[in-house]
Design an enzyme around this catalytic site. Structure first.
Site, PDB file in Angstrom:
ATOM      1  N   LYS B 176       0.830  -1.205   0.000  1.00 31.83           N
ATOM      2  CA  LYS B 176       0.000   0.000   0.000  1.00 31.83           C
ATOM      3  C   LYS B 176       0.864   1.254   0.000  1.00 31.83           C
ATOM      4  O   LYS B 176       1.888   1.309   0.680  1.00 31.83           O
ATOM      5  CB  LYS B 176      -0.920  -0.004   1.220  1.00 31.83           C
ATOM      6  CG  LYS B 176      -1.860  -1.196   1.246  1.00 31.83           C
ATOM      7  CD  LYS B 176      -2.623  -1.297   2.561  1.00 31.83           C
ATOM      8  CE  LYS B 176      -1.671  -1.475   3.727  1.00 31.83           C
ATOM      9  NZ  LYS B 176      -2.388  -1.636   5.012  1.00 31.83           N
ATOM     10  N   THR B 210      -6.391   9.434  10.279  1.00 32.68           N
ATOM     11  CA  THR B 210      -5.983   8.203   9.609  1.00 32.68           C
ATOM     12  C   THR B 210      -5.897   7.001  10.553  1.00 32.68           C
ATOM     13  O   THR B 210      -5.401   5.949  10.152  1.00 32.68           O
ATOM     14  CB  THR B 210      -4.596   8.407   8.973  1.00 32.68           C
ATOM     15  OG1 THR B 210      -3.694   8.828  10.017  1.00 32.68           O
ATOM     16  CG2 THR B 210      -4.632   9.455   7.881  1.00 32.68           C
ATOM     17  N   GLY B 212      -6.395   3.704  12.135  1.00 29.39           N
ATOM     18  CA  GLY B 212      -7.102   2.476  11.753  1.00 29.39           C
ATOM     19  C   GLY B 212      -7.266   2.279  10.254  1.00 29.39           C
ATOM     20  O   GLY B 212      -8.017   1.401   9.821  1.00 29.39           O
ATOM     21  N   THR B 213      -6.556   3.069   9.451  1.00 30.71           N
ATOM     22  CA  THR B 213      -6.663   2.969   7.992  1.00 30.71           C
ATOM     23  C   THR B 213      -6.366   1.545   7.498  1.00 30.71           C
ATOM     24  O   THR B 213      -7.116   0.986   6.693  1.00 30.71           O
ATOM     25  CB  THR B 213      -5.676   3.952   7.328  1.00 30.71           C
ATOM     26  OG1 THR B 213      -5.979   5.270   7.786  1.00 30.71           O
ATOM     27  CG2 THR B 213      -5.785   3.906   5.816  1.00 30.71           C
ATOM     28  N   GLY B 214      -5.261   0.963   7.997  1.00 28.01           N
ATOM     29  CA  GLY B 214      -4.862  -0.371   7.551  1.00 28.01           C
ATOM     30  C   GLY B 214      -5.851  -1.450   7.963  1.00 28.01           C
ATOM     31  O   GLY B 214      -6.181  -2.345   7.182  1.00 28.01           O
ATOM     32  N   CYS B 215      -6.332  -1.352   9.190  1.00 27.42           N
ATOM     33  CA  CYS B 215      -7.327  -2.319   9.685  1.00 27.42           C
ATOM     34  C   CYS B 215      -8.587  -2.250   8.827  1.00 27.42           C
ATOM     35  O   CYS B 215      -9.143  -3.275   8.413  1.00 27.42           O
ATOM     36  CB  CYS B 215      -7.714  -2.001  11.128  1.00 27.42           C
ATOM     37  SG  CYS B 215      -6.336  -1.924  12.283  1.00 27.42           S
TER      38      CYS B 215
END
Lengths: 277, 277
Positions: B176, B210, B212-215
């Site tokens: 990402k 941002t 928790g973006t990955g979760c």
């Protein structure tokens, strides 16, 4: 910028996703409020029962409450499974410290399969420390019997039990009728310290898919109070939410499956509730 | 009777509700799948940082996985914060035991504030035990650098790092681009064992919200895979979901606020993503 109300659940975790903080978070999301959480105990649980309970330490509960208190602006909160007297005491301390209002106390005591979710010595802590802070307390009939120390066989008993419960200091109580299986209706009885009283009545729904009903109802009530609804409006919406969730069944798992948290938004007509004054 | 796909997240709990199993459960709910969870560690966390980490025992993790495995039919699952090597080993064992497919592995390693969410000796367990089971692995650039053991400064580096990561056995990897701040675009680079490759490109969104973006991205990916979408379709929707969540900001808390999990359903036009082949 989006204005969204922030709420908190202090409760257990249900791995099966139908009850506990998972049911609360799902319900908050469906009703358009932002959910935060403090986990008191993690359960290994599915629709067939509770297979393990792993309580958090009081320090861990305090840590989570303080993280919320230091950074979030709560418009309402609820408590569910608090497990033991020490966690109840810490919870009550946190709520007082941060001055949180619109507290919904759902007395999670015993799972459907019989697992003990609230230790015996905790009942006094619930009564003496937490209920005096509550805006509303939401027992079902067996829980109201335990809290009031009396049997509830009819409407007169129910009123008397509610009065006894109000003596703990909770601002209001709603005794839910979901365990009165002989009835054609599910009747929730409300009584406030100021004497205000009403019944919310809905058609009885015959279903085994009832896992997390109490959690979901109290979470919906919390969400609606957060949005500034009156207690009567909030209770009415919460009952419509759970009616829809029970009506539009998911059939997940081999036991008592979870309710359908998405049903109220998608099929609002499923929630039929009449106010009886 | 409602047909709904069942999914699982094995991850940490974020009391602040923006990341961890809370972000996953919110995302699953928004995308119409039924979320279950296995909690590996409870954090005391808010938008300003991680203030405490309370890991569960391996026994508690196993208990939750077994409760899910015995009763639920999973169409997909994801892993997030797994914290230590023992929990990773137990997670891998459970996934193999129950034959769960469509595994999305999100390597939660270090929180925005610098808190360590994956202990050092756990990297080998992630590489050796979990990645061989993964359908897709979703590192950001710093995580891809750590896993591949090389720096990523340009597109050629990125391709080489992806190839190194595929050597672990994961079926596919998506690196990402959310940490490549100099770019006008957020570019996610995909590479599959069979050579299939593409880039998903979206306009850069300048925001501090941002958390928790990955979760959230990996949860959306899991939900879409559960519904039977192809990997390309699922990645495209997941990126649209997170674009919308970043665009329509909530401004909760004093630090890095959570993304808006409800935005994709309410403002789908906010998710603008182009496929570059």
């Amino acid at each position: 910028m989006v204005a969204i109300k922030q709420v908190l659940t202090i409760a257990g975790s249900d791995s099966g996703g139908g009850a506990g903080i998972q049911a609360d978070i799902k319900t908050f999301q469906e009703l358009g409020v932002f959910g935060t959480s403090t986990i008191t105990a993690v359960t290994a649980q599915n629709t067939c029962g509770v297979h393990g309970v792993y309580p958090l330490t009081v320090e861990a509960v305090k840590g989570q409450i303080d993280a919320i208190g230091a950074d979030f602006q709560l418009a309402a909160l609820k408590t569910g499974m608090l497990f033991n007297a020490e966690i109840i005491a810490e919870t009550a301390k946190g709520i007082s410290k941060y001055g949180w209002k619109n507290l919904v106390v759902d007395p999670v005591m015993i799972a459907k399969g019989g697992a003990v979710l609230l230790q015996e010595d905790a009942l006094e802590a619930l009564r003496g420390l937490l209920l005096p802070l509550a805006a509303v307390f939401t027992p079902n009939i067996p829980e109201a019997e335990m809290l009031s120390g009396m049997e509830i066989r009819n409407a007169a008993d129910r009123k008397k039990a509610a009065e006894k419960i109000l003596a703990t200091g909770t601002e209001a109580v709603v005794i839910k009728g979901g365990h009165a299986k002989s009835s054609a209706f599910a009747e929730d009885y409300y009584l406030h310290q100021n004497g205000e009283t009403f019944i919310l009545r809905s058609p009885w729904i015959e279903t085994e898919q009832t896992h997390g009903t109490g959690c979901t109802f109290s979470a919906a009530l919390t969400a609606e109070l957060a949005k500034g609804r009156t207690m009567q409006e909030a209770l009415h919406t919460a009952k419509r939410f759970i009616q829809a969730a029970l009506s539009h069944q998911l059939h997940i798992g081999a036991g008592h499956g979870p309710t359908n948290h998405a049903a109220f938004q998608r099929f609002p007509e499923k929630g039929r509730v009449h106010l009886v004054q």
